[in-house]
Design an enzyme around this catalytic site. Structure first.
Site, PDB file in Angstrom:
ATOM      1  N   TYR A 178       0.876  -1.279   0.077  1.00 41.83           N
ATOM      2  CA  TYR A 178      -0.101  -0.135  -0.046  1.00 41.83           C
ATOM      3  C   TYR A 178       1.015   1.316  -0.067  1.00 41.83           C
ATOM      4  O   TYR A 178       1.812   1.604   0.857  1.00 41.83           O
ATOM      5  CB  TYR A 178      -0.861  -0.028   1.307  1.00 41.83           C
ATOM      6  CG  TYR A 178      -1.743   1.232   1.488  1.00 41.83           C
ATOM      7  CD1 TYR A 178      -2.567   1.518   0.472  1.00 41.83           C
ATOM      8  CD2 TYR A 178      -1.442   2.107   2.604  1.00 41.83           C
ATOM      9  CE1 TYR A 178      -3.388   2.774   0.752  1.00 41.83           C
ATOM     10  CE2 TYR A 178      -2.379   3.262   2.783  1.00 41.83           C
ATOM     11  CZ  TYR A 178      -3.181   3.665   1.818  1.00 41.83           C
ATOM     12  OH  TYR A 178      -3.755   4.833   1.769  1.00 41.83           O
ATOM     13  N   HIS A 234      -4.768   5.303  -2.182  1.00 41.41           N
ATOM     14  CA  HIS A 234      -6.040   5.905  -2.173  1.00 41.41           C
ATOM     15  C   HIS A 234      -5.608   7.251  -2.865  1.00 41.41           C
ATOM     16  O   HIS A 234      -4.709   7.779  -2.598  1.00 41.41           O
ATOM     17  CB  HIS A 234      -6.621   6.174  -0.659  1.00 41.41           C
ATOM     18  CG  HIS A 234      -7.073   4.799  -0.176  1.00 41.41           C
ATOM     19  ND1 HIS A 234      -6.441   4.233   1.003  1.00 41.41           N
ATOM     20  CD2 HIS A 234      -7.796   4.178  -0.498  1.00 41.41           C
ATOM     21  CE1 HIS A 234      -7.303   3.287   1.265  1.00 41.41           C
ATOM     22  NE2 HIS A 234      -8.002   3.005   0.378  1.00 41.41           N
TER      23      HIS A 234
END
Lengths: 901, 165
Positions: free
Chosen positions: B78, B116
């Site tokens: 991530y 994100h």
């Protein structure tokens, strides 16, 4: 040795000696004991046993045994020699020399003792004795190289270099033609270079040069040989050859300033003061242009012309010099340029260059008149340079705005934070400076330099505990700052001592200052091993240079500062002595008996607790030592860690005099030395010594405010004394009566007139006015109001510099602070002091001392709030989504609001 | 070094306890968020995935990653943050940082890397699309303090490594 013993014991005795030499002390001890069983009074055995015990850390026993042995056998050179060795191991060299001399009286040709004696004589600079001993050694063993060399060096040290040359030549005469063998070439070459340097020292320049040419092939250190040759050529006035040789040396190292200086001398283009005629400047310029072509990679060759060029030519050269360094990003650029600020007019030109670059790079990303785009970092480095420039010029607002802009541009460059801290320090906000330095430190925890800088800033801000914690981050095993002492970390001890002094913790301050003094004693000590080592290795030039360095060791600035600090502590201690126990008793006697009892119980409990804590600590540190090194290694525990015992000196002034003497001997040209000499001797009532200090001050700086103060105070004191009664006092008066007319400041004037005269002569200077006011108060205490008015009427002129808009007030922060202290502590006038404070807060708005509006001392100042977030993070590419909670800002003292001031 | 020293070199280096402040300084300048300690300990423990970018010895950008366990023994990466200081953008530094992480995924046989991004941040979305990231999800009200509060999940999957037959 051991001659009086039967054969079996005589052999055992030899074993003791052998065991001592091979450090097998237990074995030696055993042998000694078995002799002593049969002959308990045998002196030499007792001595040797003592010497062996000395090496096993049993000092008191050692001294007892050695003395006992000597008493039993006063005629034995062994006993005397051992006694000398014992003293030597305790660094009691004078005593050791006496013992050796006694040993030699019994056995005059003992080579070992003679050699040991010669080392001590060299150490103690008993030079005539050193020559004698060396001569004896040579006579006894002329086939030994070291004895020839030692004899020569001894004459050189004894200021007889030509004799030293004769000895070396006689030594060379004993050598075979094919000398030296392969394994001694370095040593022989060093000897030759030493001899040539002696010839130079004696002024036999031609002979030195021909010797150098004859022996060149045998000299191994070719560079030293060339440097020696060029020095001789220049002294002989053979400038053409000298110039050629300097060019040769430059091709070896084109960054050696001394070679350039030498070449300039050979070209007739060198002046000590750096002032050249315009014709000379042209010729220098051409010289350096041609050199720069040859040595294109040297930065030195480009930097030197900035020193002599003027006006437009300086502007061009400086521009050319600075631009590539800004593009490349050289953080040290400003300190490289900073010496130019002492040349008239150059600071203004530099400012113009910097501003033009800033403007152009900001607008177009290019240097003025250039096509190439600059890297983005150029703007940041330019702002960085400008900030340091403004700092140097005392324009702190401008400096801070530039450095803030640089930090906003690239917040990851550590130097920016260090410099911001430095600017704040200069502007008078020490706490903020320390916070900035700490921010810089956090950015690279592996960098010892920024760690040290941070420690220093913290000490300057009197945050001693924090500083200690930070310093310890870089000491071995995170051990307490004892380790800093072992590493002879003097800047730390000085800064910490000064901080304690400011906080009036005289014990700890003294402790630190005396620690520095101890380092210098150790450095003197450390030369001992080199007396034999250097003669053996033949590094004679370095050896003699080292001895000369040692002779002026105490003129080093760290010692100077430490001695000044210690003397100040002792003066303070004398002026306001500690309460003696009798006085304390006096205070307790006012209490009721029950209260007294309670107090005493309390004290006793506290003492017991402290003792217990110390013991626990000891055990802890010892056990940790055991685990680490495997065997027990006990570090001696400091019995007086806070310097409390140091405060209990009987006579602070005589302690002060000890250090004063060293200052007078080694720093005779420092004003500080004589101010302290004056203060100490006035307190000791040593009239003539105080007067001597006044005369020294007049010699060094007749117009300085401090000189004026001492002069007036001295004669005022003399006038207040009762008429002399005894002869010695009368004699002093006579001396002063003769001397007084010699002092031009006084002549026939009264002190009041002299003070008036001084005031008028320097009426534009704040510090001179303050001195005159202080003396007026001294001479006429009733005129206090007039004196204060003298200070308050001083005007602080704006110094505007041509070519820019910024202007700076003339007064220095340091001076204004001392005036404030004067009003507070000497004039004892609170109103005047607070008026002064208010006035200065206007001039120095970063100063915490005066509570300036921008300083961290004021709660509403920008440095106590978290100011606006820099907007340099506009359209970045955000990834993660962790909730927003707090916005901090770089370089604006994040978290600084937590600090208590 | 190029002509006149103008070609600055770009290099990458890891994040350790000793220099983690550099990453903090960058984040303070780049993002309107103060990251917590977990962010920094995740970044350091991701090892080679988290890098600082140096432009001729000046730290100007970073990529900070976290390693996440998927079901089984698989790991995915991530990207917590990727950013370059404004004056130093357009020099390929962000590309170099991202490529470093992608290369490392391939080398270590990691199947997925994701991040994100706020739904209105077109520059960022286009940037990642160049590296074959795809929008795989939308999360409503992901952000609490900024508008719009929604974000996309951008993912790049790697085909499973070819096994020898």
């Amino acid at each position: 040795m051991g001659s009086s013993l039967p054969p079996k014991e005589a052999n055992l005795f030899k074993l003791i000696v052998k065991s001592y030499e091979t450090k097998q002390y237990k074995k030696g001890l055993k042998a000694a004991d078995s002799i002593l069983k049969k002959f308990p009074e045998h002196g030499e055995t007792l001595s040797m046993k003592g010497l062996t015990l000395n090496c096993m850390d049993r000092k008191t026993e050692a001294y007892e045994l050695v003395r006992q042995g000597l008493k039993n056998d006063l005629k034995s050179h062994v006993c005397w020699h051992v006694y000398g060795l014992l003293y030597r191991s305790d660094r009691e060299y004078r005593e050791a020399i006496k013992c050796y001399r006694n040993a030699l009286r019994i056995d005059p040709d003992n080579i070992e003792i003679l050699r040991d004696l010669s080392l001590l004589q060299a150490q103690m600079r008993d030079l005539t004795g050193f020559v004698e001993t060396r001569q004896q050694l040579l006579t006894l063993k002329p086939n030994h190289r070291m004895n020839w060399i030692g004899f020569a060096v001894s004459h050189h040290l004894n200021s007889n270099p030509s004799k030293a040359i004769d000895i070396l030549e006689a030594y060379e005469g004993t050598l075979e033609e094919d000398h030296p063998p392969e394994n001694e070439r370095c040593e022989h070459g060093e000897m030759l270079l030493y001899k040539i340097s002696l010839l130079e020292e004696c002024g036999f320049l031609d002979k030195a040069l021909s010797e150098l040419h004859n022996k060149e092939i045998k000299i191994v250190d070719k560079l030293a040989c060339k440097e020696q040759e060029v020095s001789l050529l220049v002294k002989l006035g053979r400038f053409d050859e000298g110039g050629q040789l300097y060019r040769l040396l430059l091709s070896v190292n084109p960054d050696n300033y001394r070679y350039y200086e030498g070449l300039q001398k050979c070209c007739g283009l060198y002046r000590d003061d750096g002032h050249y005629s315009s014709d000379e400047i042209d010729r220098l310029e051409n010289l350096y242009l041609s050199l720069a072509e040859q040595y294109s990679r040297s930065s030195t060759v480009k930097r030197i012309p900035l020193d002599f060029l003027q006006g437009d030519k300086f502007c061009d050269a400086a521009t050319k010099y600075i631009r590539p360094l800004l593009s490349k990003g050289v953080p040290s650029l400003f300190s490289d340029l900073s010496s130019l600020y002492n040349h008239p007019g150059k600071a203004e030109i530099l400012e113009k260059i910097f501003l033009e670059i800033e403007d152009s790079v900001r607008k177009s990303g290019q240097y003025p008149g250039r096509e190439e785009r600059e890297p983005p970092s150029t703007l940041m480095w330019t702002l960085f340079l400008l900030a340091q420039h403004y700092d140097r010029r005392g324009r702190y607002d401008d400096a801070l705005s530039k450095i803030d802009e640089a930090i906003e541009h690239t917040p990851t460059v550590i130097d920016l934070y260090s410099v911001k801290g430095r600017i704040l320090k200069h502007a008078g906000d020490l706490a903020a400076a320390a916070a900035l330095a700490d921010e810089a430190r956090c950015m690279d925890l592996a960098d010892r330099y920024i760690n040290s800088e941070c420690v220093k800033r913290m000490l300057q801000a009197d945050q001693v505990a924090l500083a200690e914690k930070t310093a310890v981050l870089f000491t071995k095993d995170g051990d307490q700052h004892n380790n800093l002492h072992d590493m002879q970390c003097m800047w730390y001890e000085l800064a910490s001592g000064e901080s304690y002094y400011r906080q009036n913790d005289l014990g700890r301050a003294l402790k630190k200052f005396l620690a520095v003094e101890k380092h210098y004693a150790d450095i003197t000590e450390d030369q001992f091993d080199f007396h034999s080592y250097c003669l053996r290795k033949m590094t004679l030039r370095a050896y003699v240079e080292m001895l000369k360095f040692q002779d002026r060791l105490h003129s080093h600035s760290c010692f100077h500062k430490a001695a000044i600090g210690a003397i100040r502590c002792y003066l303070k201690l004398f002026d306001s002595p500690l309460k003696s126990s009798a006085e304390e008793d006096d205070e307790t006697s006012k209490l009721l008996p029950s209260q007294k009892k309670k107090l005493r119980q309390k004290q006793r409990k506290a003492e017991a607790r402290a003792k217990k804590e110390a013991e626990v600590k000891n055990v802890e540190s010892n056990s940790s030592n055991v685990s680490k090194s495997g065997k027990k290694h006990i570090k001696p525990v400091d019995p007086d860690p806070h310097g409390e015992k140091l405060l209990q000196v009987e006579d602070p002034l005589s302690e002060a005099s000890k250090y004063l003497k060293l200052l007078q001997k080694n720093s005779a040209d420092s004003v500080e030395t004589h101010i302290l000499a004056f203060e100490v001797n006035m307190r000791k009532q040593k009239i003539l010594l105080a007067f001597q200090a006044v005369k020294q001050l007049i010699r060094l700086d007749p117009e300085s405010p401090d000189t004026h103060r001492c002069l007036i105070r001295f004669f005022h004191h003399m006038g207040s004394l009762p008429p002399p009664m005894i002869d010695s006092e009368k004699l002093i008066r006579t001396v002063l009566d003769i001397e007084r007319p010699e002092i031009s400041q006084l002549h026939e004037k009264s002190l009041l007139e002299a003070n008036e005269f001084f005031l008028h002569k320097h009426e534009d200077s704040l510090m001179h006015r303050a001195a005159a006011a202080e003396m007026l108060l001294l001479l006429e205490p009733g005129n206090k109001a007039k004196a204060i008015k003298l200070i308050e009427d001083s005007t602080n002129n704006m110094v505007s510099r041509k070519g820019n808009n910024g202007s700076v007030v003339e007064w220095k922060l340091k001076d204004c602070i001392s005036v404030h202290k004067l009003l507070e502590t000497v004039f004892l006038d609170k109103d005047a002091a607070s008026r002064w404070k208010l006035r200065c807060a206007e001039y120095f708005h970063y100063s915490t001392y005066f509570g300036g509006r921008c300083s961290s001392a004021v709660p509403s100042s920008s440095y106590c709030q978290i100011s606006k977030n820099p907007i340099n993070g506009g359209s970045s590419l955000p990834g993660g989504g962790i909730s927003l909670d707090y916005v901090a800002s770089n370089g604006n003292l994040e978290g600084f609001k937590d600090l208590v001031i | 070094m190029g002509v006149g020293g103008r070609e600055a070199s770009i290099s990458l280096d890891g994040v350790r306890d000793k220099n983690v402040m550099q990453l903090k300084k960058l984040n303070t300048a780049l993002f309107p968020i103060r990251y917590n300690d977990k962010y920094y300990s995740d970044a350091i423990s991701s090892g080679d995935f988290t890098r600082l970018a140096y432009y001729s010895d000046i730290c100007v950008g970073s990529i900070a990653c976290r390693l996440e366990k998927k079901e089984g023994r698989a790991i995915r990466v991530y990207i917590m943050t990727l950013g370059v200081l404004a004056p130093y953008r357009g020099l390929g530094i962000g590309t170099k940082l991202l490529n470093h992480a992608l290369d490392l995924c391939v080398k270590q046989g990691i199947s997925e890397i994701y991040l994100h991004v706020q739904t209105n941040n077109e520059d960022a979305i286009n940037f990642y699309k160049k590296f074959r990231f795809e929008i795989t999800d939308t999360i409503k009200n992901y952000y609490t303090n900024i508008v719009p509060p929604d974000c996309y999940v951008l993912t790049r999957s790697f085909s499973p490594p070819q096994t020898k037959k």
